[in-house]
Design a protein around this motif. Structure first.
Motif, short mmCIF file in Angstrom:
data_model
loop_
_atom_site.label_atom_id
_atom_site.label_comp_id
_atom_site.label_asym_id
_atom_site.label_seq_id
_atom_site.Cartn_x
_atom_site.Cartn_y
_atom_site.Cartn_z
N GLY A 8 0.81 -1.22 0.00
CA GLY A 8 0.00 0.00 0.00
C GLY A 8 0.84 1.27 0.00
N LEU A 9 1.76 1.34 0.96
CA LEU A 9 2.54 2.58 1.11
C LEU A 9 3.45 2.87 -0.10
CD1 LEU A 9 2.55 4.72 3.29
CD2 LEU A 9 4.41 3.49 4.43
N PRO A 10 4.21 1.87 -0.60
CA PRO A 10 5.05 2.16 -1.77
C PRO A 10 4.24 2.57 -3.00
CG PRO A 10 5.69 0.05 -0.79
CD PRO A 10 4.48 0.53 -0.06
N VAL A 11 3.08 1.93 -3.21
CA VAL A 11 2.26 2.30 -4.38
C VAL A 11 1.70 3.71 -4.19
CG1 VAL A 11 0.17 1.74 -5.70
CG2 VAL A 11 1.77 -0.07 -5.08
N LEU A 12 1.29 4.04 -2.98
CA LEU A 12 0.79 5.39 -2.71
C LEU A 12 1.89 6.42 -3.01
CD1 LEU A 12 -1.59 7.06 -1.37
CD2 LEU A 12 -0.36 6.80 0.79
N GLN A 13 3.09 6.14 -2.52
CA GLN A 13 4.18 7.11 -2.70
C GLN A 13 4.64 7.19 -4.16
OE1 GLN A 13 6.68 5.41 0.32
NE2 GLN A 13 5.86 6.74 1.93
N HIS B 175 -6.47 9.47 -7.08
CA HIS B 175 -6.01 8.36 -7.93
C HIS B 175 -4.88 7.59 -7.24
CE1 HIS B 175 -7.78 10.71 -11.52
NE2 HIS B 175 -8.59 9.73 -11.18
N ALA B 176 -4.03 8.30 -6.54
CA ALA B 176 -2.92 7.62 -5.84
C ALA B 176 -3.49 6.67 -4.77
CB ALA B 176 -2.00 8.65 -5.20
N ARG B 177 -4.50 7.12 -4.05
CA ARG B 177 -5.11 6.28 -3.01
C ARG B 177 -5.85 5.10 -3.62
NH1 ARG B 177 -7.19 10.78 1.47
NH2 ARG B 177 -5.09 11.56 1.89
N LEU B 178 -6.53 5.34 -4.75
CA LEU B 178 -7.21 4.22 -5.43
C LEU B 178 -6.19 3.20 -5.90
CD1 LEU B 178 -10.01 6.11 -7.44
CD2 LEU B 178 -10.34 4.49 -5.55
N LEU C 115 -6.04 -0.32 3.58
CA LEU C 115 -5.85 1.02 3.01
C LEU C 115 -5.90 2.05 4.13
CD1 LEU C 115 -5.53 2.97 0.59
CD2 LEU C 115 -8.03 3.17 0.61
N ALA C 116 -6.89 1.91 5.03
CA ALA C 116 -6.97 2.84 6.17
C ALA C 116 -5.68 2.78 6.98
CB ALA C 116 -8.17 2.50 7.04
N ALA C 117 -5.15 1.57 7.16
CA ALA C 117 -3.89 1.43 7.91
C ALA C 117 -2.74 2.11 7.16
CB ALA C 117 -3.59 -0.06 8.13
N THR C 118 -2.73 1.98 5.83
CA THR C 118 -1.71 2.65 5.02
C THR C 118 -1.82 4.17 5.17
OG1 THR C 118 -1.78 0.84 3.40
CG2 THR C 118 -0.89 2.95 2.63
N LEU C 119 -3.05 4.67 5.11
CA LEU C 119 -3.24 6.12 5.22
C LEU C 119 -2.88 6.61 6.62
CD1 LEU C 119 -6.55 6.43 3.14
CD2 LEU C 119 -4.21 6.96 2.40
N PHE C 120 -3.07 5.74 7.60
CA PHE C 120 -2.68 6.09 8.97
C PHE C 120 -1.16 6.25 9.09
CE2 PHE C 120 -1.13 4.37 13.06
CZ PHE C 120 -1.57 5.38 13.90
N VAL C 121 -0.40 5.27 8.61
CA VAL C 121 1.07 5.39 8.74
C VAL C 121 1.58 6.53 7.85
CG1 VAL C 121 1.64 3.08 9.58
CG2 VAL C 121 1.51 3.44 7.15
N ASP C 122 0.90 6.76 6.75
CA ASP C 122 1.29 7.88 5.88
C ASP C 122 1.05 9.21 6.60
OD1 ASP C 122 1.87 9.13 3.25
OD2 ASP C 122 -0.24 9.73 3.38
N ARG C 123 -0.09 9.38 7.22
CA ARG C 123 -0.37 10.61 7.97
C ARG C 123 0.65 10.80 9.10
NH1 ARG C 123 -5.19 13.57 8.51
NH2 ARG C 123 -6.72 13.13 6.90
#
Ligand SMILES: CC(C)(COP(=O)(O)OP(=O)(O)OC[C@H]1O[C@@H](n2cnc3c(N)ncnc32)[C@H](O)[C@@H]1O)[C@@H](O)C(=O)NCCC(=O)NCCS
Ligand SMILES: Nc1ncnc2c1ncn2[C@@H]1O[C@H](COP(=O)(O)OP(=O)(O)OP(=O)(O)O)[C@@H](O)[C@H]1O
Length: 298
Positions: A177-182, A193-196, A266-274
């Motif tokens: 999740g995190l590498p694809v987001l970044q 789109h990045a989050r999707l 995804l929520a967990a990914t967005l949490f560590v990203d935040r």
């Protein structure tokens, strides 16, 4: 340590976790899941219910951060978190009238909150996920005998489910999740789109017991392949990828299945990203403001 006290740590992580859950549910259009446009494959959930559920979890998330602040992963902390987590589930069920909106999310976010509070270092997702995994590997001696949908899928098909994901240090968060987001952000596409793309990458790789329970192994494999196809066509920001995403959504709704485990991760990914953002951009050496609250660094 980013935080000066256990109170500050709990409040900050509670805010971030609730915000990540709201980010996840508001991301639209998600295949088969509840979002701003539709309830996907869920007859019993709507976006307002998901948001109310997310907010009802603040106290539990805060308590988890408070309990784990500056501590270490051990059996006692694991059992304390389990107790807070079970209370959180009851609050959730009370808020939703008995509907399971965020069971998997409480599990994943709860452990990651504790990992973050132990590490005290918001910009190291791998360390945080590893500490969360170490905690998950301790036995909760007060756990109820599991009879859940996920447990049945695990027993029937031998998949590892939400427990395995946590015990392995959340690989679908830190390695997918995190590498694809970044990477998606670096390619200058929109944040939506990045989050999707991050969600699709998780869906393409995860043995999601929500999908298995409702649709069996065959459905899981089709959904994994179709999510990967969207990415291969250029992802959510490309015309072909967007069209394939719409088709995937229609197919999931037709099959009455939903990738709830992927949504949780995804929520967990967005949490560590935040969390990384707060330490990089908001704290500095003088502290900063996040979500309207002031946080002071050491
Ligand atoms: C381990 C949990 C998830 C329960 O497991 P159980 O087998 O009963 O549930 P189940 O397998 O059905 O999964 C629950 C949810 O996890 C999500 N999920 C599904 N597959 C996956 C996966 N591969 N990876 C991650 N999450 C997944 C889905 O949203 C699903 O609805 C958890 O609710 C639990 O044990 N809670 C007790 C409290 C506790 O120990 N808390 C710890 C601190 S937070
Ligand atoms: N946006 C979302 N939309 C739908 N589900 C989500 C979303 N975000 C997370 N989820 C997760 O999906 C799970 C709900 O899936 P599901 O409805 O299959 O639940 P269930 O109670 O396990 O199964 P069933 O309803 O089939 O009996 C929740 O645990 C929740 O964590």
């Amino acid at each position: 340590m980013i935080w000066k006290s256990s109170e500050q740590c709990g409040q900050c992580l509670g805010d971030l976790a609730v915000a990540a859950l709201i980010d996840e549910v508001e991301l639209t259009p998600k295949p088969g899941l509840v979002d701003l446009q539709s309830s996907g494959s869920h007859k019993d959930m709507k976006v307002v219910l998901m948001i109310a559920s997310a907010r009802s979890l603040y106290d539990s998330f805060e308590a988890m951060g408070y309990a784990a602040y500056g501590g270490e992963p051990n059996q006692e902390l694991r059992e304390t978190l389990a107790c807070i987590g079970r209370d959180g589930e009851q609050n959730m069920l009370h808020t939703t009238g008995g509907i399971n909106t965020h069971r998997g999310a409480i599990w994943a976010l709860g452990l990651l909150i504790a990992g973050a509070a132990i590490c005290g270092n918001g910009d190291a997702p791998e360390q945080i996920a590893e500490a969360a995994g170490t905690l998950a590997r301790f036995t909760d001696r007060h756990a109820l005998v599991p009879t859940s949908n996920g447990t049945k899928a695990m027993q029937t098909y031998g998949v590892k489910g939400a427990r395995g994901e946590a015990m392995n240090g959340f690989p679908h968060v830190v390695k997918v999740g995190l590498p694809v987001l970044q990477d998606s952000r670096r390619s200058k596409i929109s944040e939506k789109h990045a989050r999707l793309n991050a969600l699709l990458a998780i869906m393409a790789n995860l043995d999601d017991t929500c999908l298995i329970h409702r649709g069996g192994m065959e459905t899981l494999l089709v959904v994994q392949q179709d999510a990967q196809k969207v990415l291969d066509l250029g992802g959510a920001s490309s015309v072909a990828g967007w069209e394939a995403l719409q088709r995937l959504d229609q197919d999931l709704v037709m099959r009455h299945v939903s990738p709830g485990g992927s949504a949780d991760l995804l929520a967990a990914t967005l949490f560590v990203d935040r969390l990384s953002n707060i330490s990089l951009h908001h704290m500095g050496t003088e502290g900063g403001v996040y979500n309207g609250k002031a946080y002071t660094s050491l």
